[in-house]
Design a protein around this motif. Structure first.
Motif, short mmCIF file in Angstrom:
data_model
loop_
_atom_site.label_atom_id
_atom_site.label_comp_id
_atom_site.label_asym_id
_atom_site.label_seq_id
_atom_site.Cartn_x
_atom_site.Cartn_y
_atom_site.Cartn_z
N MET A 1 97.24 -1.31 103.32
CA MET A 1 98.29 -2.27 103.05
C MET A 1 99.56 -1.77 103.72
O MET A 1 99.83 -0.60 103.78
CB MET A 1 98.49 -2.43 101.55
N ALA A 2 100.36 -2.67 104.23
CA ALA A 2 101.61 -2.34 104.89
C ALA A 2 102.75 -2.51 103.90
O ALA A 2 102.72 -3.37 103.03
CB ALA A 2 101.84 -3.24 106.09
N THR A 3 103.75 -1.66 104.05
CA THR A 3 104.92 -1.74 103.19
C THR A 3 106.14 -1.95 104.06
O THR A 3 106.44 -1.12 104.91
CB THR A 3 105.08 -0.42 102.40
N PHE A 45 106.35 -0.86 118.87
CA PHE A 45 106.05 0.57 119.03
C PHE A 45 105.53 1.14 117.72
O PHE A 45 105.78 0.60 116.64
CB PHE A 45 107.26 1.36 119.55
N VAL A 46 104.77 2.22 117.85
CA VAL A 46 104.26 2.95 116.69
C VAL A 46 104.87 4.33 116.75
O VAL A 46 104.87 4.97 117.80
CB VAL A 46 102.72 3.03 116.71
N LYS A 47 105.43 4.75 115.62
CA LYS A 47 106.05 6.07 115.57
C LYS A 47 105.62 6.78 114.29
O LYS A 47 105.11 6.16 113.36
CB LYS A 47 107.57 5.96 115.62
N LYS A 48 105.80 8.08 114.28
CA LYS A 48 105.53 8.89 113.10
C LYS A 48 106.81 9.63 112.78
O LYS A 48 107.37 10.31 113.63
CB LYS A 48 104.40 9.87 113.36
N GLU A 49 107.28 9.49 111.56
CA GLU A 49 108.53 10.12 111.12
C GLU A 49 108.23 11.49 110.50
O GLU A 49 107.09 11.92 110.42
CB GLU A 49 109.23 9.21 110.11
N ASP A 50 109.28 12.15 110.03
CA ASP A 50 109.14 13.47 109.41
C ASP A 50 108.22 13.45 108.20
O ASP A 50 107.62 14.46 107.86
CB ASP A 50 110.52 14.02 108.99
N ASP A 51 108.11 12.31 107.53
CA ASP A 51 107.23 12.20 106.36
C ASP A 51 105.76 12.05 106.76
O ASP A 51 104.89 11.91 105.90
CB ASP A 51 107.65 11.05 105.45
N ILE A 72 105.12 0.47 107.21
CA ILE A 72 104.35 1.70 107.06
C ILE A 72 102.89 1.28 107.11
O ILE A 72 102.47 0.36 106.38
CB ILE A 72 104.67 2.42 105.75
N VAL A 73 102.13 1.90 107.99
CA VAL A 73 100.71 1.58 108.13
C VAL A 73 99.90 2.85 107.93
O VAL A 73 100.35 3.94 108.28
CB VAL A 73 100.40 0.92 109.50
N PHE A 74 98.72 2.67 107.39
CA PHE A 74 97.85 3.80 107.13
C PHE A 74 96.73 3.82 108.17
O PHE A 74 96.15 2.76 108.48
CB PHE A 74 97.29 3.74 105.71
N PRO A 75 96.42 4.99 108.72
CA PRO A 75 95.39 5.08 109.75
C PRO A 75 94.08 4.42 109.31
O PRO A 75 93.61 4.62 108.20
CB PRO A 75 95.20 6.59 109.94
N GLY A 76 93.55 3.59 110.19
CA GLY A 76 92.30 2.90 109.92
C GLY A 76 92.45 1.61 109.14
O GLY A 76 91.49 0.86 109.01
N SER A 120 94.66 1.61 123.51
CA SER A 120 95.54 2.74 123.23
C SER A 120 96.29 2.56 121.92
O SER A 120 96.42 3.49 121.12
CB SER A 120 96.55 2.94 124.37
N VAL A 121 96.78 1.35 121.68
CA VAL A 121 97.48 1.05 120.42
C VAL A 121 96.53 1.26 119.25
O VAL A 121 96.87 1.91 118.26
CB VAL A 121 98.04 -0.39 120.43
N ASN A 122 95.31 0.74 119.36
CA ASN A 122 94.35 0.87 118.27
C ASN A 122 93.90 2.31 118.06
O ASN A 122 93.60 2.71 116.94
CB ASN A 122 93.16 -0.07 118.49
N ASP A 123 93.88 3.11 119.13
CA ASP A 123 93.59 4.54 118.96
C ASP A 123 94.64 5.20 118.07
O ASP A 123 94.32 5.98 117.19
CB ASP A 123 93.57 5.27 120.32
N VAL A 124 95.90 4.87 118.29
CA VAL A 124 96.98 5.43 117.48
C VAL A 124 96.90 4.89 116.06
O VAL A 124 96.99 5.64 115.08
CB VAL A 124 98.36 5.11 118.10
N LEU A 125 96.72 3.58 115.91
CA LEU A 125 96.66 2.98 114.58
C LEU A 125 95.44 3.42 113.79
O LEU A 125 95.46 3.46 112.56
CB LEU A 125 96.67 1.45 114.68
N GLY A 126 94.38 3.79 114.50
CA GLY A 126 93.16 4.24 113.84
C GLY A 126 93.20 5.68 113.41
O GLY A 126 92.27 6.18 112.78
N GLY A 127 94.28 6.37 113.76
CA GLY A 127 94.41 7.76 113.36
C GLY A 127 93.65 8.71 114.26
O GLY A 127 93.27 9.80 113.85
#
Length: 152
Positions: A1-3, A45-51, A72-76, A120-127
């Motif tokens: 689920m996205a927040t 864009f997809v980014k990863k923050e300090d959290d 916020i998206v969760f891998p997979g 490439s986007v789905n590789d990142v989103l898939g974790g």
């Protein structure tokens, strides 16, 4: 689920993004299967923050634009897929944990590279832990798409 994150962040260059692509947004008309385009030039864009949480973001492509969409998206849990009912370059961001759908239309200059970019986007989103911007194929794709400045 996205927040959704309710605060808007100033976001100039997207240099810390894991992957990015030029795309406009499409908005669904009520409960119909029709979408209408936002005419502005955009950047996803997809980014990863300090959290360590992944965020899928959209902003207008001007240099000082605020991020208008940040989820916020969760891998997979999320994937970007071509909308087969459209003859255009329309893609949907789908969530496995909910019925939420976000629609985008690609604005990259070279349509022949769409499938490679979406992979490439789905590789990142898939974790995919093996994905990195150092990968020669992805770097070449981004440089060809965006010229010498990846955040144009």
């Amino acid at each position: 689920m996205a927040t959704p994150l309710f605060s808007q962040h100033q976001h100039g260059a997207v240099s810390e993004s894991l992957v990015e692509f030029k795309a406009g947004r499409l908005f669904r008309d009520g409960e119909t299967n029709w979408v209408r385009p936002d005419p502005r030039a955009g950047l996803c864009f997809v980014k990863k923050e300090d959290d360590e949480l992944l965020r899928f973001c959209w902003k207008e492509r001007s240099s000082n634009a605020l991020v208008e969409e940040e989820l916020i998206v969760f891998p997979g849990d999320v994937s970007l897929e071509k909308v087969t009912q459209s003859s255009g370059r329309v893609y949907v961001l789908k969530f496995k944990s909910s019925s939420q759908r976000l629609f985008f239309w690609l604005q990259e200059a070279d349509a022949t590279r769409d499938a490679q970019l979406i992979n490439s986007v789905n590789d990142v989103l898939g974790g995919d832990d093996d994905f990195s911007m150092g990968d020669d194929d992805v770097r070449e794709l981004l440089l060809e798409s965006h010229g010498s400045h990846v955040s144009d």
